[in-house]
Design an enzyme around this catalytic site. Structure first.
Site, PDB file in Angstrom:
ATOM      1  N   ALA A 275      -6.502   9.149  20.537  1.00  0.00           N
ATOM      2  CA  ALA A 275      -6.288   9.203  21.994  1.00  0.00           C
ATOM      3  C   ALA A 275      -6.692  10.568  22.537  1.00  0.00           C
ATOM      4  O   ALA A 275      -5.900  11.285  23.147  1.00  0.00           O
ATOM      5  CB  ALA A 275      -4.824   8.901  22.332  1.00  0.00           C
TER       6      ALA A 275
ATOM      7  N   ASP B 201      -3.595  13.093  21.079  1.00  0.00           N
ATOM      8  CA  ASP B 201      -2.234  12.794  20.639  1.00  0.00           C
ATOM      9  C   ASP B 201      -2.032  13.172  19.178  1.00  0.00           C
ATOM     10  O   ASP B 201      -0.913  13.452  18.755  1.00  0.00           O
ATOM     11  CB  ASP B 201      -1.929  11.308  20.827  1.00  0.00           C
ATOM     12  CG  ASP B 201      -1.613  10.962  22.275  1.00  0.00           C
ATOM     13  OD1 ASP B 201      -1.595  11.879  23.124  1.00  0.00           O
ATOM     14  OD2 ASP B 201      -1.379   9.775  22.555  1.00  0.00           O
TER      15      ASP B 201
ATOM     16  N   ARG C 108       2.464   6.139  -3.015  1.00  0.00           N
ATOM     17  CA  ARG C 108       3.479   6.960  -3.686  1.00  0.00           C
ATOM     18  C   ARG C 108       3.212   7.045  -5.186  1.00  0.00           C
ATOM     19  O   ARG C 108       3.351   8.110  -5.795  1.00  0.00           O
ATOM     20  CB  ARG C 108       4.871   6.364  -3.421  1.00  0.00           C
ATOM     21  CG  ARG C 108       6.010   7.147  -4.048  1.00  0.00           C
ATOM     22  CD  ARG C 108       7.335   6.779  -3.393  1.00  0.00           C
ATOM     23  NE  ARG C 108       7.656   5.370  -3.517  1.00  0.00           N
ATOM     24  CZ  ARG C 108       8.354   4.847  -4.545  1.00  0.00           C
ATOM     25  NH1 ARG C 108       8.780   5.630  -5.513  1.00  0.00           N
ATOM     26  NH2 ARG C 108       8.624   3.561  -4.577  1.00  0.00           N
TER      27      ARG C 108
ATOM     28  N   ASP D 222       0.814  -1.215   0.000  1.00  0.00           N
ATOM     29  CA  ASP D 222       0.000   0.000   0.000  1.00  0.00           C
ATOM     30  C   ASP D 222       0.851   1.270   0.000  1.00  0.00           C
ATOM     31  O   ASP D 222       0.485   2.270  -0.619  1.00  0.00           O
ATOM     32  CB  ASP D 222      -0.935   0.002   1.211  1.00  0.00           C
ATOM     33  CG  ASP D 222      -2.169  -0.864   0.994  1.00  0.00           C
ATOM     34  OD1 ASP D 222      -2.325  -1.403  -0.122  1.00  0.00           O
ATOM     35  OD2 ASP D 222      -2.965  -1.007   1.946  1.00  0.00           O
ATOM     36  N   GLY D 223       2.001   1.238   0.691  1.00  0.00           N
ATOM     37  CA  GLY D 223       2.858   2.417   0.701  1.00  0.00           C
ATOM     38  C   GLY D 223       3.355   2.769  -0.689  1.00  0.00           C
ATOM     39  O   GLY D 223       3.399   3.944  -1.077  1.00  0.00           O
TER      40      GLY D 223
ATOM     41  N   ASN E  58      -4.181   8.890   1.752  1.00  0.00           N
ATOM     42  CA  ASN E  58      -4.701   8.328   2.996  1.00  0.00           C
ATOM     43  C   ASN E  58      -5.115   9.441   3.957  1.00  0.00           C
ATOM     44  O   ASN E  58      -6.282   9.539   4.323  1.00  0.00           O
ATOM     45  CB  ASN E  58      -3.653   7.447   3.678  1.00  0.00           C
ATOM     46  CG  ASN E  58      -3.837   5.972   3.391  1.00  0.00           C
ATOM     47  OD1 ASN E  58      -4.777   5.574   2.721  1.00  0.00           O
ATOM     48  ND2 ASN E  58      -2.921   5.153   3.894  1.00  0.00           N
ATOM     49  N   ASP E  59      -4.137  10.258   4.364  1.00  0.00           N
ATOM     50  CA  ASP E  59      -4.462  11.246   5.392  1.00  0.00           C
ATOM     51  C   ASP E  59      -3.375  12.298   5.533  1.00  0.00           C
ATOM     52  O   ASP E  59      -2.228  12.104   5.138  1.00  0.00           O
ATOM     53  CB  ASP E  59      -4.688  10.554   6.753  1.00  0.00           C
ATOM     54  CG  ASP E  59      -3.591   9.555   7.103  1.00  0.00           C
ATOM     55  OD1 ASP E  59      -2.410   9.926   7.056  1.00  0.00           O
ATOM     56  OD2 ASP E  59      -3.916   8.389   7.399  1.00  0.00           O
TER      57      ASP E  59
END
Length: 291
Positions: free
Chosen positions: A205, A170, A75, A70-71, A140-141
């Site tokens: 968190a 966090d 890219r 996925d990485g 993704n984000d």
């Protein structure tokens, strides 16, 4: 006449992709198809792929093939963002959400694509800009993440110009539907089909009383402003640190629908999600007798 005259390769930096590349080169040689790759990637492998720079790869390729996980797919999608060039993900490791096939399926898959026997799944991106940087694109984000020892992420969320909530957490994650199964998921965000064009804002968190995720329409900008109580935060784009922001800084995130086109040959998002997220038990709930 086939669709594919030029194939562009994008390789995982460490995984062994020699078998996959040799398979692609054999298929291409039989059809007079040109195979291109980035110099730093194909240069480390003994193969006949033509080394070109990233701009030429994107400009010339009729199909981009991502060899990795996925990485590597993320890219590849960032490289091709804004173009209609389809991207085929070939899995060289663990099962991912974006890779479509394994190496053994390459010849038949390439022939199917060449014969226009495939579909594409549009994938939305999100974009932002930091001070003194070019526009940044993520599939993704984009996340504002606490720097150890420097305090929490204290951030005001303002969708469509209307201040809505302050998060203390966090991290604060702004994710696409594609990213709903990544960092956002680990922070408790919802699983969202990539067919839904939405922006998710998820605290990780959370230390504040309101800890719910937001689901926003793709046509609304969302601003994130660091409150005076915030620490210095790292800005992560698809998991990579691209800069830092400080109290008083403000970034704006916008959605880019259909920024990349992922090749699909029959598998569904739900099948991939069930396997990857191990949600098999959910089907059995309906079979339990009550009373």
């Amino acid at each position: 006449m086939g669709m594919v005259g030029t194939v562009g390769l994008v390789l995982h930096p460490r995984r062994d992709s020699k078998k996959a590349i040799d398979t692609i080169l054999r298929w291409a040689a039989e059809r007079g198809v040109t195979v291109l790759g980035l110099p730093e990637e194909v240069g480390r492998i003994d193969c006949s792929a033509v080394a070109v720079d990233a701009d030429s790869l994107v400009e010339r390729a009729d199909l981009l093939v991502s060899l990795g996980g996925d990485g590597t797919m993320l890219r590849t999608m960032r490289l091709i963002a804004g173009r209609d060039t389809p991207v085929l993900g070939v899995n060289l490791g663990r099962l991912g959400f974006l890779a479509e096939i394994d190496v053994e399926e390459l010849p038949d898959t390439l022939s199917a694509i060449d014969g226009h026997r495939y579909t594409v799944e549009p994938r939305m991106a999100v974009r932002t800009r930091l001070a003194d940087t070019a526009e940044l694109t993520a599939f993704n984000d984009i996340a504002l993440v606490r720097t150890p020892g420097e305090g929490l992420a204290a951030v005001t969320i303002t969708p469509a110009g209307h201040p809505f909530v302050n998060y203390a957490a966090d991290a604060v994650i702004v994710a696409t539907s594609t990213g709903s199964t990544a960092y956002s998921f680990s922070a408790g965000g919802p699983v969202v089909s990539p067919r839904v064009e939405a922006v998710l804002v998820v605290p990780a968190a959370a230390h504040s009383s309101f800890n719910r995720a937001l689901v926003l329409p793709a046509d609304e900008e969302v601003a994130l402003e660091l409150l005076p109580a915030s620490g210095r935060l790292a800005v992560e784009l698809d998991g990579m640190v691209v800069g830092h922001v400080r109290p008083g800084d403000r970034i704006t995130v916008t959605a880019v629908p259909g920024a990349a086109k992922v090749v699909r040959l029959g598998t569904t998002f739900y099948e991939r999600a069930r396997r990857k997220l191990r949600v098999d038990g959910s089907i059995e709930v309906g079979r339990v007798e009550v009373g």
